[in-house]
Design an enzyme around this catalytic site. Structure first.
Site, PDB file in Angstrom:
ATOM      1  N   CYS A 222      16.582  65.299  30.228  1.00 32.31           N
ATOM      2  CA  CYS A 222      17.708  64.911  29.377  1.00 32.31           C
ATOM      3  C   CYS A 222      19.025  65.340  30.007  1.00 32.31           C
ATOM      4  CB  CYS A 222      17.603  65.565  27.992  1.00 32.31           C
ATOM      5  SG  CYS A 222      16.136  65.135  27.060  1.00 32.31           S
ATOM      6  N   ASP A 223      20.093  64.646  29.628  1.00 35.63           N
ATOM      7  CA  ASP A 223      21.431  65.069  30.020  1.00 35.63           C
ATOM      8  C   ASP A 223      22.428  64.480  29.032  1.00 35.63           C
ATOM      9  OD1 ASP A 223      22.862  66.460  32.443  1.00 35.63           O
ATOM     10  OD2 ASP A 223      24.117  64.757  31.850  1.00 35.63           O
TER      11      ASP A 223
END
Length: 443
Positions: free
Chosen positions: A128-129
C-alpha cells in the site's frame, strides 16, 4: 488454518487496521526506495515527477512494495528447492531415556512439512501507499517541521483528497491485482497555536498529507466523504473486494478472535513499543516443562564462511541479541518464531534476513538440526555463502544489538545463548563435515 496475509509495510496504523478486522498479518517490510520508483516512472513517461497524478504514484509504489516482498518469498522457495544434506532430529529426554536421534534428507523433510512455497492458493501479499492532494498539488510525507507547518496552514478550512494504492499478489498463482481508493477530507480552521502544538507532537512529520485520522490529527478533521480506513493507509473494503476477486473468501484470512490482545507486544511487555507481533508469536510449554518462544516452533540460520582456497570453515555469522529479548545480550544464530503456514526452513530464512540481512539467494542450505520437544521444536539450518556471493551483515530490525562475522576460533569467547552453547561443538563438527563434502564435490 487461516490463509496467510503478508503486509509489505512496517506501518503500525495499517497492521492495526487489519488486526481490528480479525487478521494478524505477517509483516515483511519492502525497503523500497520510493523516490527512485517515482523518478524512474517519470523518466519512462518523459515528464517531470510532479506532473504524475497522485493516483498513478500510489499505484506504482504499492506495486513496487508488493512485488519486492513477493520476490523475497520466491527466493526463499528457491533456496528450499535447492537445499541439500540431511536433517538430524534430536528428542531430548524422550521417555526419560535421554536423547534419541533420527536422520532424513532435507528434501524428505521439506516434503513432509506444511510450507508457504507449496500452497495451492496464497500466501497473499499486499502493498500500500498513500498521498494527499490539495488544490491540484500532491503531498507526501513532509519530514520537516517547517514543511509540515506550511502544509497545515494551507489545509486549514480546506478540502483535499487522500489517495491510497493497493497491490495484491497471490504467490501461488502469481495473479496480481491493483486498486486505488480515495476519500475527500475536510479540515477545521486551525489556529497558529493549533498548528504549533500539533507539529510539536511529531505525528504529522512522517505521514502522507501531514495528518492522521487515528491520532492527534483526528480532532482537526470535520468531515470525510469516502472510505475512512483508506485515509489511515489501507482501505479494508477495497482489499476485501480484491481478495474475493481471486475467489478467496475474506473470512479465510481471519486468524484472530475479538478477545485477542493488541498486536503490539502482547507477549513481551518489555519489547520496544513498535516491535512487530507476527502470527505464531507467543509462549508455549513443551513436554519437558519449559516455556519456549514460538507457537509453531522456532528456527534460525547458522551461516558459515569458507576459505576460498582450502575450503576450511573460517567464520560464522552471529547475532548479538537485544537486551529485551530472551537471554538478551547473548550471541546466537539469527532466527525466531515460525509464522503460521511457514515451514521451519522458510521461517529461518525469513528471520535471518529480517535480523541479519542474509539474503536467501546469497546462500546454500546444506542441512539442519531439529531439537524436538514435542509441541515445540527449534530448527538450526546450516548454510554457507554461495561461491562468488558475499553476505554483508546488517540488523534490519530492533532485535539485534549488532550482527557480525565471528572467526570460528573466537566464538567460544562470546557469551552464547544456552542452546547454541550446549550444541556448539557438535555444530562445528557438522559444519566441517559439510565443508569437506563441498570441497570433494568441487574436485
Amino acid at each position: 488454518m487461516a490463509l496467510p496475509l503478508i503486509l509489505a509495510s512496517h506501518s503500525r496504523p495499517r497492521r492495526d487496521l487489519l488486526y481490528s478486522a480479525g487478521i494478524c498479518p505477517m509483516i515483511r517490510e519492502s525497503h523500497v526506495d520510493e523516490r527512485a520508483v517515482i523518478l524512474d516512472m517519470a523518466k519512462r513517461q518523459n515528464v517531470n515527477p510532479d506532473q504524475i497524478p497522485a493516483q498513478e504514484r500510489v499505484a506504482a509504489l504499492s506495486r513496487a512494495k508488493a512485488q519486492t516482498v513477493a520476490s523475497s518469498f520466491k527466493e526463499v522457495r528457491e533456496a528450499a528447492r535447492n537445499a541439500r544434506g540431511y536433517r538430524q532430529i534430536s528428542t531430548p529426554l524422550k521417555d526419560g531415556h535421554g536423547t534419541i536421534s533420527a536422520v532424513e534428507s532435507m528434501q524428505e523433510a521439506i516434503k513432509s512439512q506444511r510450507a508457504m512455497g507449496t500452497m495451492q492458493e496464497g500466501p497473499l501479499i499486499v502493498g500500500c501507499d498513500s498521498m494527499f492532494t490539495l488544490d491540484g498539488v500532491t503531498y507526501g510525507k513532509p519530514h520537516s517541521e517547517e514543511r509540515a507547518k506550511e502544509r497545515l496552514r494551507l489545509m486549514s478550512g480546506a478540502t483535499g483528497t487522500l489517495w491510497t494504492g493497493h497491490c495484491l499478489i497471490d504467490l501461488a498463482s502469481g495473479r496480481e491485482l491493483h486498486a486505488v481508493s480515495s476519500a475527500q477530507v475536510t479540515f477545521s480552521e486551525l489556529s497558529a497555536d493549533d498548528i504549533e502544538s500539533y507539529v510539536a507532537t511529531g505525528e504529522p512529520l512522517e505521514v502522507a498529507g501531514s495528518f492522521t485520522l487515528e491520532g492527534f490529527g483526528s480532532a482537526f478533521i470535520s468531515g470525510i466523504q469516502g472510505d475512512p480506513s483508506g485515509i489511515i493507509g489501507l482501505s479494508v473494503p477495497t482489499l476485501r473486494d480484491m481478495v474475493e476477486s481471486l475467489g478467496i473468501r475474506w473470512t479465510q484470512l481471519w486468524n484472530l478472535t475479538r478477545d485477542e490482545k493488541s498486536p503490539s507486544n502482547p507477549d513481551n511487555p518489555v519489547a520496544p513499543k513498535d516491535n512487530v507481533h507476527q502470527p505464531g508469536d507467543g509462549w508455549i510449554e513443551c513436554l519437558c516443562g519449559h516455556r519456549h518462544w514460538g507457537l509453531n516452533g522456532a528456527s534460525g540460520v547458522l551461516l558459515a564462511r569458507r576459505d576460498a582456497d582450502t575450503g576450511e570453515v573460517t567464520d560464522v555469522l552471529l547475532q548479538h541479541r537485544a537486551l529485551w529479548s530472551a537471554e538478551g545480550g547473548t550471541w546466537g544464530a539469527p532466527g525466531g518464531a515460525t509464522s503460521d503456514g511457514e515451514s521451519p526452513l522458510e521461517g529461518a530464512l525469513r528471520e535471518s534476513f529480517e535480523e541479519a540481512n542474509i539474503h536467501p539467494d546469497d546462500i546454500e542450505v546444506e542441512g539442519s538440526y531439529l531439537e524436538d520437544h514435542g509441541p515445540w521444536g527449534y530448527t538450526t539450518v546450516f548454510a554457507f555463502e554461495k561461491p562468488g556471493h558475499t553476505v554483508v551483515p546488517k540488523a534490519n530490525d530492533d532485535e539485534s544489538l549488532e550482527v557480525e562475522w565471528v572467526p570460528l576460533s573466537e566464538v567460544k569467547n562470546r557469551t552464547l545463548i544456552s542452546p547454541l552453547q550446549q550444541d556448539w561443538d557438535e555444530f562445528v563438527k557438522r559444519l566441517q563435515e559439510i565443508s569437506r563434502r563441498k570441497l570433494n564435490d568441487q574436485l
